[in-house]
Design an enzyme around this catalytic site. Structure first.
Site, PDB file in Angstrom:
ATOM      1  N   LYS A   7     -14.379   8.788  -5.111  1.00 51.44           N
ATOM      2  CA  LYS A   7     -15.628   9.181  -4.443  1.00 51.44           C
ATOM      3  C   LYS A   7     -16.121  10.255  -5.009  1.00 51.44           C
ATOM      4  O   LYS A   7     -17.202  10.617  -5.285  1.00 51.44           O
ATOM      5  CB  LYS A   7     -15.532   9.159  -2.758  1.00 51.44           C
ATOM      6  N   HIS A  65       0.757  -1.338   0.129  1.00 45.78           N
ATOM      7  CA  HIS A  65      -0.076   0.153  -0.167  1.00 45.78           C
ATOM      8  C   HIS A  65       0.708   1.277  -0.141  1.00 45.78           C
ATOM      9  O   HIS A  65       0.459   2.470   0.054  1.00 45.78           O
ATOM     10  CB  HIS A  65      -0.906   0.015   1.269  1.00 45.78           C
ATOM     11  N   LYS A 100      -8.767  14.148   3.759  1.00 45.88           N
ATOM     12  CA  LYS A 100      -7.957  13.075   3.867  1.00 45.88           C
ATOM     13  C   LYS A 100      -7.110  13.285   5.094  1.00 45.88           C
ATOM     14  O   LYS A 100      -7.082  14.155   5.991  1.00 45.88           O
ATOM     15  CB  LYS A 100      -7.139  12.659   2.701  1.00 45.88           C
ATOM     16  N   ARG A 101      -6.455  11.932   5.414  1.00 48.87           N
ATOM     17  CA  ARG A 101      -5.341  12.366   6.615  1.00 48.87           C
ATOM     18  C   ARG A 101      -4.513  13.173   6.376  1.00 48.87           C
ATOM     19  O   ARG A 101      -4.196  13.541   5.389  1.00 48.87           O
ATOM     20  CB  ARG A 101      -4.644  11.025   6.983  1.00 48.87           C
ATOM     21  N   THR A 149      -8.214   6.927  -2.893  1.00 45.29           N
ATOM     22  CA  THR A 149      -9.439   6.414  -3.058  1.00 45.29           C
ATOM     23  C   THR A 149     -10.406   7.437  -2.818  1.00 45.29           C
ATOM     24  O   THR A 149     -11.726   7.456  -3.554  1.00 45.29           O
ATOM     25  CB  THR A 149     -10.002   5.383  -2.178  1.00 45.29           C
ATOM     26  N   LYS A 156       0.735  14.392   1.546  1.00 46.84           N
ATOM     27  CA  LYS A 156      -0.514  14.902   0.759  1.00 46.84           C
ATOM     28  C   LYS A 156      -0.452  16.291   0.490  1.00 46.84           C
ATOM     29  O   LYS A 156      -1.508  16.826  -0.318  1.00 46.84           O
ATOM     30  CB  LYS A 156      -1.606  14.277   1.592  1.00 46.84           C
TER      31      LYS A 156
HETATM   32  C1  LIG Z   1     -11.831   7.599   1.328  1.00 47.82           C
HETATM   33  C2  LIG Z   1     -11.628   7.806   2.833  1.00 47.82           C
HETATM   34  C3  LIG Z   1     -10.128   8.035   3.000  1.00 47.82           C
HETATM   35  C4  LIG Z   1      -9.150   7.781   1.881  1.00 47.82           C
HETATM   36  O1  LIG Z   1      -8.858   9.218   1.277  1.00 47.82           O
HETATM   37  P1  LIG Z   1      -7.618   9.624   0.468  1.00 47.82           P
HETATM   38  O2  LIG Z   1      -8.174  10.772  -0.083  1.00 47.82           O
HETATM   39  O3  LIG Z   1      -7.520   8.530  -0.344  1.00 47.82           O
HETATM   40  O4  LIG Z   1      -6.463   9.563   1.588  1.00 47.82           O
HETATM   41  C5  LIG Z   1      -9.730   8.209   4.243  1.00 47.82           C
HETATM   42  N1  LIG Z   1     -10.797   8.593   5.267  1.00 47.82           N
HETATM   43  C6  LIG Z   1     -12.114   8.463   5.017  1.00 47.82           C
HETATM   44  C7  LIG Z   1     -13.060   8.744   6.195  1.00 47.82           C
HETATM   45  C8  LIG Z   1     -12.446   7.797   3.710  1.00 47.82           C
HETATM   46  O5  LIG Z   1     -13.837   7.824   3.616  1.00 47.82           O
END
Ligand SMILES: *Cc1c(COP(=O)(O)O)cnc(C)c1O
Length: 813
Positions: free
Chosen positions: A666, A363, A554-555, A662, A560
């Site tokens: 979305k 990952h 995101k985190r 991911t 990032k």
């Molecule tokens: C989809 C999702 C992530 C992943 O987000 P990235 O932008 O791909 O880092 C992290 N936390 C939550 C709650 C999510 O739904």
């Protein structure tokens, strides 16, 4: 594997009757009361009754058909809420709404009572949850195995701009979605020593003795497929003390020590480690990993032995294990131990079964995330497993030496035992050696694995390597989270897209039809209104749905590059202050995410975002142009509201660092346009939607690497008037007038020639891309067309596609 829709006993009992029965009898209530908690519980039980029947049928079917069973091992499952998902999959939402009218209560009010199951940090854990959904949807016999953390991902509050963590006692009010199965309890060993002996036939054997044992008690969670009568299982283990362990201590005369020992056993599954993409190397974490691996493998082998006795000849034909990152990789050695020590198998047979059944998903390429456990720690906690790891390594290095005679550098590079300052077990290498498949999670990521991190292994075993670009489930991330768009899609192209997301392609001709795009943007507008209400409630900032909604959730992590986003915000603010608003687009910027509690820089970035937001939002000049909010406690149930209400999706990581992402998928599904780098799955998103519908900026991965040796951010800053101004405002403390020095480390990081994330290098290109965004958004019809094309092109990012590839190319190859 499809089954006919059978009339179930439960479906004949009216939902309203069941709801009343659970509310009044099971829970003993007569009034709804102040919160809707009991109503939620009664409804959840009503829905669960309907799942349980299909669940039993599914298990029965698997037992009689004996398909190959896949076991998805993951330290994290970020499930979020279950009620909404079950209603959608069982197709009983309308009946439930009707039943709730008797209580004068909306479904939304009841649903919001459910606490998120936050058993994960971010993308990796959410991926596991999306995968389970897709496996059930595709009717693949996959069991998720994980840990039932008593405290999930911490809750985040913002105080004076700083992140404050609090525990997440998500089980406090009970959990309707789990069923305890104490009769399947397993026993997991720790400590002790290896004992060498001869069996009755005089064969040399090993057993692990003088151990301190812990019980693993399973809790099963139903994973429903979409309208297909299939309910798979997520089995979560809770640690408990053994009775003997207590007695042992008690006999030694110390009752309190006995109770303390009980606590120690129960600590294993107490709390989720809140680190995303980094490892702390804490002993308790290794205990969690081994606890999960051992309990799960014993579970699978136990079921096998009950049916097949000691004949393991077809075990690998009928069982597979997918390792979600290296976290459960100790399973490679544990499977060897169980097969040899407990089931009498010789090394070669056990090794064949192990490598035939194990598959590993990588990952991340970040060095700080690569797990390496100290040999001393493994030897003390899991002595028998260390023996086995040494033996695996010795045999493996023999193979390497045979292929590359005399290449001692290569032997050292590839050894599972790392020889640095102190010896360590490189878990990624153990996973590579012990598996028949290793996959990355986006095309670029897999390519970089082959060329970089795992180059030597790729040369040895090119056939093991494959790519499985991530995906997200369209049930949760489109059908459930965006009901207005779901309806519009159903009206326009029918409803098959929910199971076959590629059908969204049929929307493409509608992207140029004014009547359709207007309806599409009316839906977007409603979703922005909902998001604005959430932002007002949770951030106290007023967002105007007529403005561009620019979102990065995101985190919080340096790679990032939330910092790059902040630099842009400061730049916009500077322009506003100067009255330079030509070509500017009024925008609301939302940033959200949790920082690992020990990650000091990430926490400073949160503080900076909040301070900048405060300055901008309290300046009347800015009101019509720019509003900024930090969204606290970012989590799955929040994302369900955030992604439908977003216009612009920020995916701005340093190229080569985000394995896939991911969140980007979305947003795309819900008709957001992406501004992003050529990183992770962004590349494939851009390919799918076309470069003209994606705002690309920044260096690519090769350019990032090429620049490292001569990166000079001070020169970059000096040469760029806008960036110079932004850095100047930071240096002069414009956003921390009464808090001297709080952003010094951030400024130093941006100005450092060794800044791994090269934030300054991409500033100009990012700001220019944002200008193009502003211009594009000003043309409403053009923007609407881009938004529609993003949804229409998102089909390949369904986790159904990803899982079909795991099925065809790894599990049932
Ligand atoms: C989809 C999702 C992530 C992943 O987000 P990235 O932008 O791909 O880092 C992290 N936390 C939550 C709650 C999510 O739904």
């Amino acid at each position: 594997m499809k089954t006919e829709n059978q009339p179930s006993r439960n479906s004949q009992i009216k939902i309203s009757d069941d709801l009343r029965r659970h509310f009044e009898l099971t829970l003993g209530r007569d009034e709804v009361g102040e919160s809707h908690h009991y109503l939620y519980k009664a409804l959840a039980m009503t829905v669960r009754d309907r799942l349980v029947e299909q669940w039993r049928n599914t298990r029965e079917r698997y037992r009689s058909e004996e398909p190959k069973r896949i076991n998805y091992l993951s330290l994290e499952f970020l499930m979020g809420r279950s009620l909404n998902n079950a209603l959608l999959n069982l197709d009983i939402e309308d009946d439930v709404r009707e039943a709730l009218t008797a209580y004068a209560c909306s479904l939304e009010e009841v649903e919001s009572e459910e606490l998120d199951a936050g058993l994960g940090n971010g993308g990796l854990g959410r991926l596991a949850a999306c995968f389970l959904d897709s496996c059930a949807n595709l009717e693949i016999p996959v069991t998720g195995y994980g840990i039932r953390y008593q405290y999930g991902m911490f809750h985040q509050k913002i105080k004076n701009g700083y992140q404050v963590e609090s525990p997440d006692p998500w089980l406090r009010n009970g959990n309707v979605w789990e069923i305890e199965s104490p009769d399947s309890t397993r026993r997991v060993k720790f400590f002790g020593r290896s004992e060498y002996y001869q069996d009755e036939q005089g064969k040399p054997k090993v057993r692990w003795v003088d151990t301190h044992d812990v019980l693993a008690v399973p809790y099963d969670v139903p994973i429903p497929g979409y309208k297909n009568n299939t309910v798979n299982t997520l089995r979560l283990w809770k640690s408990e003390a053994t009775d003997e362990f207590d007695l042992e201590e008690f006999n030694a005369g110390s009752y309190t020590d006995a109770v303390a020992a009980k606590n120690q056993a129960e600590q294993i599954t107490m709390v989720l480690y809140p680190n995303d993409a980094s490892e702390q190397g804490k002993e308790l974490r290794l205990r969690q990993q081994y606890f999960l691996a051992s309990a799960s493998l014993q579970d699978v082998i136990g079921r096998w032995v009950r049916r097949n006795g000691r004949d393991f000849s077809r075990f690998a034909e009928k069982n597979g294990f997918q390792l979600n990152d290296t976290h459960p990789t100790i399973a490679v050695a544990e499977l060897m131990r169980l097969l040899m020590d407990e089931h009498g198998m010789d090394w070669d047979s056990a090794w064949k079964i192990t490598t035939d059944t194990m598959a590993y998903t990588n990952h991340t390429l970040l060095p700080e995330a690569l797990e390496a456990w100290s040999v001393g720690l493994v030897g003390q906690l899991l002595p028998r497993l260390l023996d086995i790891i040494f033996e695996i390594n010795a045999r493996f290095l023999k193979e390497v030496a045979k292929k590359w005679p005399g290449d001692s550098d290569r032997l050292q590079r590839m050894s599972i035992i790392g020889e640095g300052g102190h010896k360590s077990v490189r878990m990624a290498y153990l996973a590579l050696v012990g598996s028949h498949s290793v996959n990355g999670v986006a095309a670029l990521h897999t390519q970089l694995l082959k060329e970089g991190l795992f180059k030597d292994f790729y040369e040895l075993w090119p056939e093991k390597f494959n790519n499985k670009t991530n995906g997200v489930t369209p049930r949760r991330w489109l059908a459930h989270s965006n009901p207005e768009l779901r309806q519009l899609l159903n009206d326009t192209i029918g409803n098959e897209w929910i199971m076959e997301l590629d059908r969204l392609e049929k929307l493409k001709p509608f992207a140029s039809k004014r009547k359709f795009t207007e309806r599409f943007m009316a839906v977007k507008r409603k979703n922005k209104q909902k998001l604005a209400e959430l932002v007002l409630a949770d951030c106290g900032v007023e967002f105007d749905p007529d403005m561009l909604f620019d979102v990065q959730v995101k985190r919080i992590h340096e790679y990032k590059r939330q910092l790059l986003n902040v630099l842009h915000i400061i730049h916009l603010y500077d322009r506003i202050c100067k009255g330079d608003t030509d070509g500017m687009q009024p925008r609301c910027v939302l940033i959200g995410g949790k920082a690992a509690p020990g990650y000091v820089m990430a926490k400073s970035i949160i503080k900076l975002i909040n301070n900048v937001a405060k300055v901008v939002n309290s300046d009347p000049k800015a009101k019509d142009w720019l509003r900024v909010a930090f969204f606290p406690d970012y989590r799955v149930s929040a994302m369900e509201i955030i992604c439908p209400g977003t216009d612009l999706s920020e995916q701005i990581s340093t190229a080569g660092k985000e394995a896939s992402g991911t969140g980007n998928m979305k947003f795309m599904m819900n008709g957001a346009v992406t501004i992003g780098t050529l990183d992770g799955a962004n590349i494939e998103i851009r390919e799918a939607v076309g470069g003209e519908n994606f705002f690309l900026f920044g260096m690519n991965a090769a350019e990032v690497e090429a620049m490292r040796s001569h990166y000079d951010p001070q020169a970059v800053i000096a040469a760029d008037e806008d960036l110079n101004k932004v850095m100047d405002m930071l240096r002069r403390g414009h956003f921390n007038l009464s808090e001297v020095g709080v952003f010094d480390s951030i400024i130093a990081a941006i100005e450092s020639p060794t800044d791994p994330w090269m934030t300054a290098a991409d500033f100009r290109s990012y700001v220019d891309a944002q200008q193009r965004v502003a211009k594009a958004y000003a043309d409403k019809h053009h923007w609407a067309e881009m938004a529609v094309l993003n949804t229409a092109s998102s089909g390949r990012f369904s986790s159904d596609r990803t899982i079909a590839q795991y099925r065809d190319e790894i599990w049932y190859k």
